[in-house]
Write an enzyme that holds these catalytic residues in place. Structure first.
Site, short mmCIF file in Angstrom:
data_model
loop_
_atom_site.label_atom_id
_atom_site.label_comp_id
_atom_site.label_asym_id
_atom_site.label_seq_id
_atom_site.Cartn_x
_atom_site.Cartn_y
_atom_site.Cartn_z
N LYS A 51 0.62 -1.15 -0.12
CA LYS A 51 0.02 0.07 -0.16
C LYS A 51 0.82 1.45 -0.01
CE LYS A 51 -0.26 -0.19 4.96
NZ LYS A 51 -1.15 -0.91 6.08
N ARG A 149 -11.64 0.30 14.31
CA ARG A 149 -11.46 0.89 13.01
C ARG A 149 -12.42 0.39 12.10
NH1 ARG A 149 -5.23 1.02 10.55
NH2 ARG A 149 -5.78 -0.99 9.99
N TYR A 278 14.27 31.21 6.44
CA TYR A 278 12.80 31.93 6.92
C TYR A 278 13.03 32.21 8.30
CZ TYR A 278 10.75 31.46 2.58
OH TYR A 278 10.26 31.39 0.84
N MET A 326 10.53 25.10 1.18
CA MET A 326 9.93 24.10 0.26
C MET A 326 10.96 23.34 -0.53
SD MET A 326 6.60 24.69 -2.13
CE MET A 326 5.48 25.37 -0.87
C1 LIG Z 1 -0.35 -1.81 6.63
C2 LIG Z 1 -0.83 -3.29 6.99
C3 LIG Z 1 0.12 -4.41 7.34
C4 LIG Z 1 1.61 -4.20 7.26
O1 LIG Z 1 1.77 -3.79 8.56
P1 LIG Z 1 3.56 -3.52 8.83
O2 LIG Z 1 3.60 -2.80 10.14
O3 LIG Z 1 4.13 -2.52 7.96
O4 LIG Z 1 4.25 -4.85 8.69
C5 LIG Z 1 -0.65 -5.49 7.79
N1 LIG Z 1 -1.79 -5.56 7.64
C6 LIG Z 1 -2.91 -4.49 7.41
C7 LIG Z 1 -4.23 -4.94 7.49
C8 LIG Z 1 -2.26 -3.34 7.05
O5 LIG Z 1 -2.93 -2.21 7.00
#
Ligand SMILES: *Cc1c(COP(=O)(O)O)cnc(C)c1O
Length: 393
Positions: A51, A149, A278, A326
């Site tokens: 992801k 969640r 800045y 930036m």
């Molecule tokens: C991001 C995620 C993982 C991986 O987690 P890490 O701590 O990066 O190994 C696994 N399962 C789900 C559902 C996630 O959202």
């Protein structure tokens, strides 16, 4: 309409993208980490978590490398990430672990993506759409064992599974949960979550509902909680070479795969008492030398590192001074007179000295995950290692 795949910078021909600032990604390091994970998984299959642009490392190059390493499955957060993987020719199952929005269901099915059902209502929606499209759809149930969640709470999970099992056009392949905290040292909560999840699996089994993919282990659990491996594990951060916590030493031999380099584009003397950048948040404590780098928070270098960060030049650490802008930032080199064009490492290793993502994270009040996926599309990615060799992407 917005175009989800457009990165105006990536569309530039490589010649124009040859900034002196770039991310160097070592795909061989990722392959090495995958081997470490494979061994640690001890027979459980591995879902490579890709992801957020593979934690900033580049979705497609990392996916192709993982396919070459025979990852059993891929995990992404959103529909579009799964679609991009399919378009790149990934054939293994892809689970979208995030929630789904009703109108996206058709596209999930079109692209043969495994869906996450986090409620009976969602599962019914998917079943109906699958029926319309005359398809059977692979689905994983999300069980909430404490994150609060998404997902069905553990106490309702067995009923939920039984209801979903009755729905037509669904292939109920998986069930999963996610840890609140598994990196230790205190793993009481993780053990409690694991126990709840175990009970759910057992309860389902008693009702005749079995799953091919039972998964709960992120990187933390993979390395700390052997019981959490079940038959599939979901490592993310460890694939990219980092342990999941700042305090954890890298005892598994993981190799960070990403480094960030730039170069000195301007170099000058600075007088004691002169303010820099800045708001003049830094003034030179003595006469010395000041280097300017052509990058800043617009590239993802945290502005919170103003007057706190360090960079490596020739293997030596120097402080970033003044507010990070930036597009530019300054480094005080004290008595060392350096040169325009010298390489600067902001993340990674140089002549035996290393700046890790956890170092940048700790100093800027965040976690390595955010540092890794925070590099903006403006920074060209350069790939090392076999399998994928564009000049830049
Ligand atoms: C991001 C995620 C993982 C991986 O987690 P890490 O701590 O990066 O190994 C696994 N399962 C789900 C559902 C996630 O959202």
């Amino acid at each position: 309409m917005h175009d989800i795949t457009s990165n105006p910078y990536a569309q530039m021909p490589p010649l124009f993208r040859q900034r002196p600032t770039y991310l160097r990604i070592n795909l061989d390091a990722i392959a090495h980490n995958f081997d470490v994970i494979r061994k640690q998984a001890n027979g459980a299959r591995v879902m490579a978590i890709l992801k957020a642009n593979a934690y900033g490392h580049g979705l497609i190059p990392v996916a192709l490398k993982m396919a070459e390493q025979k990852a059993d499955m891929f995990g992404v957060a959103f529909l579009e990430e799964g679609v991009l993987l399919r378009q790149a020719g990934i054939e293994a199952p892809i689970l979208v672990v995030g929630g789904l929005v009703g109108y996206q269901t058709k596209h999930f099915i079109d692209y043969h993506l495994d869906l996450t059902a986090s409620s009976l209502y969602k599962a019914q929606q998917v079943s109906e759409e699958a029926q319309r499209m005359r398809r059977t759809v692979r689905i994983h149930l999300k069980i909430d064992t404490g994150m609060n969640r998404i997902g069905v709470r553990a106490d309702n999970a067995v009923d939920f599974a039984m209801e979903v099992a009755k729905l037509p056009h669904l292939d109920l392949v998986g069930i999963f949960s996610h840890f609140v905290r598994a990196q230790g040292p205190d793993i009481t909560l993780a053990k409690q979550q694991l126990e709840e999840f175990h009970d759910v699996i057992e309860g389902c089994s008693k009702q005749g509902v079995e799953f091919e993919d039972i998964h709960m282990a992120n990187s933390s659990a993979l390395f700390n909680l052997p019981d959490a491996r079940f038959n599939l594990v979901r490592p993310g951060i460890s694939l990219y070479g980092y342990p999941p916590g700042a305090h954890l030493e890298n005892k598994w031999g993981l190799k960070p795969a990403l480094s960030l380099q730039s170069e000195i584009v301007f170099f000058k003397g600075i007088r004691k008492g002169a303010g820099v950048g800045y708001m003049h948040t830094w003034t030179a404590p003595e006469d010395g030398w000041l280097a300017t780098l052509p990058m800043g928070y617009g590239d993802g270098y945290p502005r919170h590192l103003s007057n706190k960060g360090e960079v490596l030049i020739g293997g030596k650490r120097y402080p970033t001074v003044g507010n990070i802008s930036m597009d530019q930032m300054m480094v005080f080199t004290g008595k060392d007179e350096l040169e325009v064009g010298q390489t600067v490492t902001l993340l990674g290793n140089e002549e035996g000295e290393t700046i890790t993502a956890w170092e940048l994270a700790t100093k800027s009040g965040t976690i390595a995950y955010e540092i890794l996926c925070g590099w903006t599309p403006r920074v060209p990615r350069v790939y090392e290692g076999t399998g994928w060799k564009p000049e830049t992407t």
